[in-house]
Design a protein around this motif. Structure first.
Motif, mmCIF file in Angstrom:
data_model
loop_
_atom_site.group_PDB
_atom_site.id
_atom_site.type_symbol
_atom_site.label_atom_id
_atom_site.label_comp_id
_atom_site.label_asym_id
_atom_site.label_seq_id
_atom_site.Cartn_x
_atom_site.Cartn_y
_atom_site.Cartn_z
ATOM 1 N N VAL A 162 -1.561 -9.135 -1.299
ATOM 2 C CA VAL A 162 -1.339 -8.153 0.191
ATOM 3 C C VAL A 162 -0.840 -9.893 0.905
ATOM 4 C CG1 VAL A 162 -1.398 -6.770 1.981
ATOM 5 C CG2 VAL A 162 -2.067 -6.068 0.107
ATOM 6 N N SER A 163 -0.292 -10.728 0.192
ATOM 7 C CA SER A 163 0.334 -11.696 0.769
ATOM 8 C C SER A 163 -0.623 -13.114 1.072
ATOM 9 C CB SER A 163 0.171 -11.347 2.678
ATOM 10 O OG SER A 163 1.776 -10.377 2.761
ATOM 11 N N ALA A 164 -1.698 -12.623 0.121
ATOM 12 C CA ALA A 164 -3.027 -13.792 0.484
ATOM 13 C C ALA A 164 -3.018 -14.751 -1.433
ATOM 14 C CB ALA A 164 -4.340 -13.398 0.071
ATOM 15 N N CYS A 165 -2.474 -14.728 -1.628
ATOM 16 C CA CYS A 165 -2.226 -15.608 -3.114
ATOM 17 C C CYS A 165 -1.094 -16.456 -2.917
ATOM 18 C CB CYS A 165 -2.855 -14.452 -4.379
ATOM 19 S SG CYS A 165 -4.066 -13.572 -4.738
ATOM 20 N N THR A 166 -1.019 -17.250 -1.986
ATOM 21 C CA THR A 166 -0.254 -18.310 -1.254
ATOM 22 C C THR A 166 0.626 -19.294 -2.033
ATOM 23 O OG1 THR A 166 -1.226 -18.010 0.553
ATOM 24 C CG2 THR A 166 1.390 -19.301 0.487
ATOM 25 N N LEU A 167 -0.653 -19.456 -3.492
ATOM 26 C CA LEU A 167 0.626 -20.490 -4.483
ATOM 27 C C LEU A 167 0.022 -19.516 -5.687
ATOM 28 C CD1 LEU A 167 -1.800 -23.770 -3.077
ATOM 29 C CD2 LEU A 167 0.765 -22.891 -2.758
ATOM 30 N N GLY A 168 0.130 -18.645 -5.560
ATOM 31 C CA GLY A 168 0.015 -17.715 -7.359
ATOM 32 C C GLY A 168 -1.384 -17.904 -7.482
ATOM 33 N N HIS A 169 -2.053 -17.177 -8.522
ATOM 34 C CA HIS A 169 -2.546 -17.337 -9.446
ATOM 35 C C HIS A 169 -3.505 -18.360 -9.856
ATOM 36 C CE1 HIS A 169 -2.680 -12.958 -7.908
ATOM 37 N NE2 HIS A 169 -1.410 -12.712 -8.546
ATOM 38 N N GLN A 170 -4.229 -18.900 -9.821
ATOM 39 C CA GLN A 170 -5.349 -19.916 -10.270
ATOM 40 C C GLN A 170 -4.443 -20.782 -10.802
ATOM 41 O OE1 GLN A 170 -8.242 -19.708 -12.065
ATOM 42 N NE2 GLN A 170 -8.099 -17.357 -11.820
ATOM 43 N N GLY A 218 -5.553 -19.299 -0.402
ATOM 44 C CA GLY A 218 -5.111 -19.397 -1.564
ATOM 45 C C GLY A 218 -5.592 -18.771 -2.636
ATOM 46 N N GLY A 219 -6.101 -17.477 -2.089
ATOM 47 C CA GLY A 219 -7.258 -16.158 -2.727
ATOM 48 C C GLY A 219 -8.357 -17.089 -2.364
ATOM 49 N N MET A 220 -8.625 -17.311 -1.678
ATOM 50 C CA MET A 220 -9.840 -17.122 -1.064
ATOM 51 C C MET A 220 -10.292 -16.278 0.130
ATOM 52 S SD MET A 220 -12.028 -18.136 -3.986
ATOM 53 C CE MET A 220 -12.901 -18.916 -2.820
ATOM 54 N N PRO A 221 -11.572 -15.714 0.273
ATOM 55 C CA PRO A 221 -11.772 -15.079 1.857
ATOM 56 C C PRO A 221 -12.195 -16.329 3.082
ATOM 57 C CG PRO A 221 -13.828 -14.880 0.661
ATOM 58 C CD PRO A 221 -12.768 -15.585 -0.713
ATOM 59 N N VAL A 222 -11.113 -15.697 4.252
ATOM 60 C CA VAL A 222 -10.593 -16.522 5.082
ATOM 61 C C VAL A 222 -10.433 -16.467 5.643
ATOM 62 C CG1 VAL A 222 -9.372 -18.488 4.044
ATOM 63 C CG2 VAL A 222 -10.843 -19.338 5.396
ATOM 64 N N GLY A 223 -10.636 -16.799 7.694
ATOM 65 C CA GLY A 223 -9.717 -16.018 8.580
ATOM 66 C C GLY A 223 -9.622 -17.804 9.268
ATOM 67 N N GLY A 274 6.102 4.269 5.750
ATOM 68 C CA GLY A 274 6.306 5.710 4.356
ATOM 69 C C GLY A 274 7.716 5.036 3.183
ATOM 70 N N CYS A 275 8.533 4.245 4.283
ATOM 71 C CA CYS A 275 10.194 4.047 3.550
ATOM 72 C C CYS A 275 9.730 2.838 3.452
ATOM 73 C CB CYS A 275 10.508 3.658 4.391
ATOM 74 S SG CYS A 275 10.834 5.974 5.065
ATOM 75 N N ALA A 276 8.826 1.919 3.479
ATOM 76 C CA ALA A 276 8.734 0.376 3.000
ATOM 77 C C ALA A 276 8.179 0.591 1.656
ATOM 78 C CB ALA A 276 8.405 -0.383 3.966
ATOM 79 N N ILE A 277 8.581 -0.652 0.811
ATOM 80 C CA ILE A 277 8.514 -1.109 0.074
ATOM 81 C C ILE A 277 8.173 -2.696 0.328
ATOM 82 C CG2 ILE A 277 8.968 -1.784 -2.568
ATOM 83 C CD1 ILE A 277 10.760 0.109 -2.756
ATOM 84 N N ARG A 278 6.915 -3.222 0.098
ATOM 85 C CA ARG A 278 6.363 -4.236 0.151
ATOM 86 C C ARG A 278 6.697 -5.411 -0.929
ATOM 87 N NH1 ARG A 278 2.500 -7.295 2.782
ATOM 88 N NH2 ARG A 278 1.145 -5.891 3.812
ATOM 89 N N ILE A 279 7.053 -6.501 -0.227
ATOM 90 C CA ILE A 279 7.595 -7.391 -1.256
ATOM 91 C C ILE A 279 7.157 -8.878 -1.009
ATOM 92 C CG2 ILE A 279 9.585 -9.220 -2.863
ATOM 93 C CD1 ILE A 279 11.038 -6.552 -3.049
ATOM 94 N N THR A 280 5.740 -9.599 -1.078
ATOM 95 C CA THR A 280 5.508 -10.466 -0.529
ATOM 96 C C THR A 280 5.129 -11.187 -1.697
ATOM 97 O OG1 THR A 280 3.288 -9.050 -0.534
ATOM 98 C CG2 THR A 280 5.160 -9.252 1.106
ATOM 99 N N PRO A 281 5.836 -11.916 -3.006
ATOM 100 C CA PRO A 281 5.135 -12.962 -3.702
ATOM 101 C C PRO A 281 4.690 -13.925 -3.704
ATOM 102 C CG PRO A 281 7.232 -12.947 -3.787
ATOM 103 C CD PRO A 281 7.382 -11.891 -2.532
ATOM 104 N N PRO A 282 3.449 -14.574 -4.293
ATOM 105 C CA PRO A 282 3.442 -15.875 -4.208
ATOM 106 C C PRO A 282 4.862 -16.992 -3.647
ATOM 107 C CG PRO A 282 2.536 -14.528 -6.255
ATOM 108 C CD PRO A 282 3.490 -14.143 -5.979
ATOM 109 N N LEU A 283 4.541 -17.572 -2.293
ATOM 110 C CA LEU A 283 5.542 -18.277 -2.409
ATOM 111 C C LEU A 283 5.778 -19.523 -3.710
ATOM 112 C CD1 LEU A 283 4.635 -17.857 -0.270
ATOM 113 C CD2 LEU A 283 4.661 -20.650 0.828
ATOM 114 N N THR A 284 4.913 -19.913 -5.128
ATOM 115 C CA THR A 284 5.016 -20.613 -6.289
ATOM 116 C C THR A 284 6.216 -19.509 -7.624
ATOM 117 O OG1 THR A 284 3.192 -20.033 -7.063
ATOM 118 C CG2 THR A 284 2.787 -21.860 -5.791
#
Length: 398
Positions: A44-52, A249-254, A361-371
């Motif tokens: 949900v938009s958190a892993c900006t640079l993908g995984h690992q 980059g996937g870690m919990p922060v604000g 309810g009609c929306a499909i989320r597309i929020t992939p990693p920027l990478t």
């Protein structure tokens, strides 16, 4: 599904997706049977640079070898947090130069609301209908969706709501108003962008009455819309910027950022005006710093707009009525929540992760990693179109 997941871990809904995760790398998540899933959601938009991401992972490992938590926030000078706050100040307008690091987006919202009241001496807060700013009590108070709030009332008093993009509603911002809080692109409402210079008009009205303008960049921030922050697309400078999700980059922060003059108000009258034990945690701050450096030292942010064009060129289908959003914050809209549910669930069966939005309810989320690569975008869109073709054929038969 692992029965212990249901039995021992508190759930947020009656029907979690329940994938048993084994590992994740790049744009893919693997389940315990080693089936791979192309990730179009990025936590949900958190892993900006993908995984690992290697740069983020290395920063975390390097910091772990030095020290982890040593003191509550704001007492010791810890290099990762200091470097991060200095870098973010250099990338923001001059008036946004001091940052308070916290643990999540909703905690950052809480801090921003407190700062607005402390700075203005006023009590009224204004938010937008169908806004989502988090789920703690203060953040929930400025959520513009009563169905999700009613079970937890009473919430904060003196909160009013306007309709996003409704210029006439701006007259509700008065000399009683401490702040108006807006998402630069409404997330849960369906990835709705500001129109007709709406954010500039909000800024003008706030200046007229002495109210503060808070922008919620928790979803749009960190390159997702083609700029580091969404508000930079609309030629406006807020008083407070709230961030989270993609910054770690996937870690919990604000975090929330304002002027030095305003932020220093939290240090006295009373002292400890906002406190947190783990905010600015050195391991998390190291991940944030590596993420921000990667974003600003590469072309990833600029490439989001080209990737948006690719998505829009590929996702043409009778079941898609429009595509809302900007950059890699996109929401193809179907004509019904039932179709959207079928698309999301059937795509997961075929190895593509999509997700829902909170209030639309009609929306499909597309929020992939920027990478995400162009080939991966083509791969995922082909699955969406295949699933939609199957749904359409089934509908035509009935």
């Amino acid at each position: 599904m692992n029965p212990d997941f249901i039995k021992y871990q508190a759930q947020t809904s009656p029907y979690p997706l329940g994938m048993e995760v084994s590992h994740a790398i790049g744009s893919y998540i693997y389940d315990s049977s080693d089936k791979k899933y192309l990730d179009f959601v990025a936590g949900v938009s958190a892993c900006t640079l993908g995984h690992q991401h290697p740069r983020v992972n290395q920063a975390i490992k390097d910091q772990l070898d030095k020290y982890s938590h040593v003191m509550v926030y704001g007492e010791y000078s810890q290099s990762p947090a200091v470097q991060y706050c200095k870098l973010i100040a250099s990338l923001l307008p001059e008036s946004l130069n001091k940052t308070y690091l916290v643990n999540s987006g909703t905690e950052a919202i809480e801090g921003a609301l407190k700062l607005a009241k402390r700075s203005t001496g006023r009590s009224q807060l204004i938010s937008c209908h169908n806004a989502y700013h988090g789920n703690t009590m203060g953040s929930m108070s400025v959520m513009g969706f009563e169905e999700r709030k009613q079970a937890f009332r009473p919430l904060l008093p003196d909160v009013d709501f306007i309709t996003f993009n409704n210029e006439e509603d701006l007259q509700k911002i008065t000399t009683r108003t401490a702040a108006i809080l807006l998402e630069t692109i409404q997330g849960g409402a369906g990835f709705i962008e500001p129109k007709d210079n709406f954010l500039q008009k909000v800024r003008k009205r706030c200046d007229e009455v002495g109210a503060m303008m808070i922008v919620d960049e928790i979803q749009p921030g960190f390159g997702r819309t083609g700029k580091l922050f969404g508000f930079q697309n609309y030629d406006v400078v807020p008083d407070i910027v709230v961030m989270g999700k993609g910054m770690g980059g996937g870690m919990p922060v604000g975090a929330f950022t304002a002027s030095e003059e305003k932020m220093d108000l939290l240090t006295e009258n009373p002292k400890l005006g906002h406190i947190t034990t783990f905010g600015g945690h050195p391991v998390i701050a190291s991940a944030c710093l590596a993420t921000l450096q990667e974003l600003t030292e590469t072309n990833l942010i600029q490439e989001t707009l080209e990737k948006e064009k690719l998505f829009r060129s590929l996702l043409v289908h009778p079941l898609i009525k429009e595509i809302r959003g900007k950059g890699l914050m996109l929401a193809p809209m179907t004509e019904s929540p039932e179709i959207t549910n079928q698309v999301i669930l059937n795509c997961q069966e075929k190895g593509l992760i999509l997700f829902w939005l909170l209030f639309e309810g009609c929306a499909i989320r597309i929020t992939p990693p920027l990478t995400i690569s162009e080939e991966e975008i083509k791969e995922g869109c082909a699955v969406i179109l295949e699933v939609m073709d199957e749904i359409l054929k089934k509908e035509q038969k009935t």
